[in-house]
Write an enzyme that holds these catalytic residues in place. Structure first.
Site, short mmCIF file in Angstrom:
data_model
loop_
_atom_site.label_atom_id
_atom_site.label_comp_id
_atom_site.label_asym_id
_atom_site.label_seq_id
_atom_site.Cartn_x
_atom_site.Cartn_y
_atom_site.Cartn_z
N THR A 43 0.85 -1.21 0.00
CA THR A 43 0.00 0.00 0.00
C THR A 43 0.88 1.25 0.00
OG1 THR A 43 -1.57 -1.22 1.34
CG2 THR A 43 -1.92 1.14 1.19
N GLY A 44 1.91 1.22 0.84
CA GLY A 44 2.82 2.37 0.93
C GLY A 44 3.52 2.62 -0.39
N TRP A 92 2.56 1.72 -3.25
CA TRP A 92 1.57 2.17 -4.24
C TRP A 92 1.26 3.66 -4.09
CZ3 TRP A 92 -3.61 3.72 -3.27
CH2 TRP A 92 -4.35 3.96 -4.43
N HIS A 93 1.29 4.13 -2.86
CA HIS A 93 0.98 5.55 -2.64
C HIS A 93 1.97 6.49 -3.31
CE1 HIS A 93 -2.17 4.70 0.32
NE2 HIS A 93 -2.52 5.96 0.15
N GLY A 94 3.17 6.04 -3.53
CA GLY A 94 4.11 6.93 -4.21
C GLY A 94 5.49 6.32 -4.27
#
Lengths: 373, 474
Positions: free
Chosen positions: B320-321, B323-325
């Site tokens: 998730t992290g 994917w966030h950037g």
């Protein structure tokens, strides 16, 4: 009420709202255009509407026009009714040219232009985001259209104006519209950024100087070109060989077109006086109205005082340059200790006179100059 | 095109809406999906036409892969095709999203020196990639049939959900596209749609966007050194992210509703969560669902012992992290969330009960304190913020009244502080859009409609600059 009716209310009401907003903004703008001519420049790069409003009241007839940056602002008294003074801080010559054209579109009665060569604008470490080349296009893109006719700021502004108008109408009082005779509302993206002025910008400046002179000559405007006074403390530092070349190129260009230049940087009692005691300068590059009023009389032919200026023509151009250079060298030698002290200023209260906030009002102006106050 | 632009709201949407139901009215229902597809591709290309070939190639690639997966091949063969297709999708995503980050990292650690490439992240690439991976896995499981090309393309590119989700499954969308009974005007759905769109615009334009300038200024000036400023900065980021994404989700649902397409709820008042796990079940719900079915469960979920469960959970949040950037702040954000969710899981085992309101407060403050990570580019900036928020740089107990004056004399800080309290009231004091919508739809009160029109008009007029939704860059 069923869902269909509610949806119809929503859509028709929304349509009415948006149409009313458009109508309000459209007609108010049209009305404003009538009383306050505007000059629009299309900004291709950002696709923003460059909306330069030249609020130049038509009710005054100006004989003379001067335009410049902060030096012009400090030099000329705005209360003179015969002189239109238009100031844009940190203005580039690209902008200068655009505003100039706009001014003369509106004020056809002006026949004389005081044209300053403000040295610092060529190299000081402020640069502005310039307007890109203007192609004469004023068609609005959809987003510009939206900004103009469908933005909350224009709507609230226009609503306010509408209420004021209505109030004036019912009170049978004409609302004075004297505000900002020379105010320029520049485009929103105009940003001043700190940084060295690029060479490209200097080259552009030269190109626009040529266009400025051509424009004025083509329109039979009497050009009174002048170099405003600068304190020598500034000049001795700023006139590096590189900067001197830029200025000489500009001057050469101007005199080659048959225009004479009043050079007020000539060494005189005002220009080399330390800031601590002078009442002629606010700071090194901003002369006071007192000085400006004397200069105004010289430029408009009401008085002559050759100790204050040197007239540069095509014929004496080289000679004048040599004189200026010599004067600077003399100053550097004569005031070397003062220069050193000034430029090694260490924030101690008693150190020299680097006090930019000091104004003439706090000093005693000699009797013989009080008439210029 | 942006949802929060006048050209979308006043030109594109009315034309697409009228065209859609006009086709239906003149007995050309079979062309309605094609109409929506053309509109969706135009919507996508309007933003940047260079991205159009990328999404089209992705659609064609996955459509072909789906075709072979749904054929009567052996399970092994299907598995190979599925693996190749998923790897292909992830390669495309990684190339655009992580290539430069990888190069930067290699350069930073001096392993070698490579030049970064000028790559622009295609809009919504992770959303359309994930949606198609979800289709391929469903096809592999035999849960879906192979659709016709137009329906499939529309499933991927349907404009209300194309740029930032919700990440829909095939079964959620395609049957609705194929259902001809949904292609007639439904006044209730239109009313619902207009309500969602208006509230979504309000959240984005009037709330989220007003936090932007302050946040950008603080980051630009690295002004995270003052106690109050940094707290307002952290709250601003938390609120901006909340209203930005919540607004987007509302508009997406509203747009779907106008066309009688029900999109899944993607945002459910996450700041009302009582713990971090609950928070992540309410924030970007469909993304969580995707990660659960395509990462967590394939890794074994909770079936392979306790330690492995914690690792799986941690890994999901690490993903998730990432994917966030593509930067270390976002990776750190994932790591922290992974740790927090694991701690939360452990805490639940102790059976210690705490007051609900206190639980909500702790969860909220935790999310506020890690929110800056999503916005910052350098990890040192985050540690600087945390130090300031803990009072290491300036005292957190005001020594004099001037400390308060500082906050209230700065107009931007003042605006953000006011916005923050308004936001708090909206978040904790009011019901969310999903809860309010049914009441509004059933209400016969014309005043509410008028109020909604006023809000819509004010929002439309307040759109003065281009402002993208934050998730557009994910």
């Amino acid at each position: 009420m069923n869902g269909k009716n509610n949806n119809l209310i929503f859509i028709s009401l929304l349509f009415v709202c948006l149409l009313s907003v458009f109508a309000l903004n459209y007609f108010m703008l049209k009305d404003e255009m009538k009383s306050e001519p505007r000059y629009e420049i299309y900004h291709e790069e950002t696709r923003d509407l460059v909306f330069i409003k030249l609020k130049l009241s038509k009710k005054y007839d100006f004989d003379k026009f001067v335009m410049g940056t902060s030096t012009t602002y400090s030099l000329f008294d705005p209360s003179r009714s015969e002189l239109a003074r238009l100031v844009v801080f940190t203005m580039t010559y690209r902008e200068f040219y655009e505003y100039l054209k706009a001014y003369f579109q509106i004020h056809k009665e002006t026949k004389t232009m005081f044209l300053p060569i403000e040295y610092h604008s060529f190299w000081d470490t402020v640069d502005v985001r310039e307007i890109p080349d203007f192609d004469g296009k004023t068609t609005l893109s959809p987003s510009e259209f939206a900004q103009l006719y469908f933005s909350i700021s224009s709507t609230t502004n226009n609503l306010k104006k509408l209420f004021e108008k209505a109030k004036g109408y019912f009170e049978k009082e004409k609302i004075a519209n004297d505000d900002g005779i020379f105010q320029i509302e520049t485009y929103p993206k105009r940003r001043i950024t700190v940084g060295k002025v690029s060479e490209q910008r200097v080259r552009n400046d030269l190109r626009y100087w040529e266009q400025i002179i051509d424009f004025l000559q083509k329109n039979d405007i009497n050009i009174v070109c002048y170099i405003p006074p600068y304190n020598y403390l500034y000049l001795q530092d700023a006139m590096t060989p590189q900067n001197e070349k830029i200025i000489n190129d500009v001057k050469a260009l101007i005199v080659s077109k048959g225009v004479k230049i009043y050079d007020f940087t000539k060494k005189n009692k005002f220009n080399e006086e330390p800031l601590k005691t002078t009442f002629m300068y606010h700071d090194l590059i901003h002369p006071d109205f007192i000085y400006g009023n004397i200069i105004y009389e010289i430029l408009s032919g009401q008085k002559d005082d050759k100790t204050l200026y040197r007239l540069i023509t095509k014929d004496n151009f080289k000679e004048c340059n040599a004189l200026s250079e010599k004067e600077l060298q003399d100053y550097r030698q004569k005031y070397s200790a003062y220069i050193k002290e000034y430029f090694t200023y260490d924030n101690k209260d008693n150190s020299a006179d680097r006090n930019y906030l000091r104004t003439t009002s706090s000093r005693d102006v000699p009797k013989e100059l009080q008439k210029y106050l | 095109m942006l949802f929060n632009s006048l050209e979308f709201l006043l030109i594109f949407l009315p034309i697409v809406f009228c065209g859609y139901f006009l086709l239906s009215k003149v007995n050309l229902k079979k062309f309605t999906n094609l109409w929506l597809l053309i509109a969706s591709l135009y919507f996508y290309a309007y933003y940047k036409i260079e991205f159009l070939p990328i999404i089209l190639s992705s659609i064609v690639f996955n459509y072909i892969a789906g075709y072979f997966i749904t054929k009567d091949y052996s399970q092994n063969k299907k598995k190979i095709i599925l693996t190749v297709a998923i790897v292909g999708n992830l390669m495309l995503l990684c190339y655009y999203k992580y290539f430069n980050f990888l190069i930067d990292t290699i350069n930073t650690f001096n392993f070698a020196h490579f030049d970064t490439m000028k790559l622009m992240l295609p809009l919504g690439i992770s959303f359309f990639t994930f949606q198609q991976i979800s289709y391929l896995t469903d096809a592999y499981k035999g849960e879906v049939k192979h659709p016709n090309f137009i329906d499939y393309s529309l499933f991927v590119s349907f404009f209300p959900q194309l740029i930032a989700g919700p990440i829909c499954t095939y079964k959620e969308l395609v049957p609705q596209f194929e259902d001809f009974s949904k292609k007639v005007i439904n006044n209730e759905n239109i009313r619902r749609g207009l309500f969602f769109i208006t509230i979504g615009l309000l959240k984005k334009v009037l709330l989220a966007d007003n936090f932007t300038d302050f946040i950008q200024d603080v980051i630009k000036q690295e002004a995270m050194t003052e106690f109050y400023t940094t707290w307002i900065f952290a709250f601003s980021i938390a609120m901006q992210g909340y209203f930005d994404f919540s607004g987007y989700c509302d508009i997406a649902i509203g747009l779907g509703s106008l066309f009688n397409i029900e999109l899944p709820i993607n945002f459910d008042s996450p700041y009302k969560s009582k713990d971090i796990s609950d928070y992540w079940r309410r924030w970007h719900i469909t993304m969580g669902r995707f990660l659960k079915y395509h990462v967590y469960i394939p890794m074994g979920g909770s079936r392979r012992g306790e330690i492995r469960t914690y690792w799986n959970l941690f890994f999901v949040f690490l993903v998730t992290g990432i994917w966030h950037g593509a930067n270390w702040c976002c990776i750190f954000y994932g790591v922290i969330n992974g740790i927090l969710v694991s701690i939360n899981k452990l805490w639940k085992k102790t059976n210690i009960q705490i007051n609900d309101k206190l639980a909500v407060f702790i969860t909220f403050m935790t999310m506020v304190s890690i929110a800056p990570l999503v916005m910052l580019k350098h990890i040192h900036q985050y540690f600087l913020s945390i130090k300031s928020m803990l009072g290491f740089h300036t005292p957190f107990v005001p020594v004099s009244i001037s400390d308060f004056n500082f906050v209230f004399s700065n107009s931007q800080l003042k605006l953000n502080a006011i916005l923050f309290f308004v936001s708090l009231f909206i978040i904790f004091g009011l019901k969310n859009t999903n809860e309010l919508a049914p009441k509004y739809v059933k209400s016969k009160n014309a005043f509410l409609t008028v109020l909604l029109v006023v809000v819509f008009t004010v929002c439309a007029l307040s759109i003065t600059k281009r402002s993208e939704f934050i998730y557009f860059n994910f």
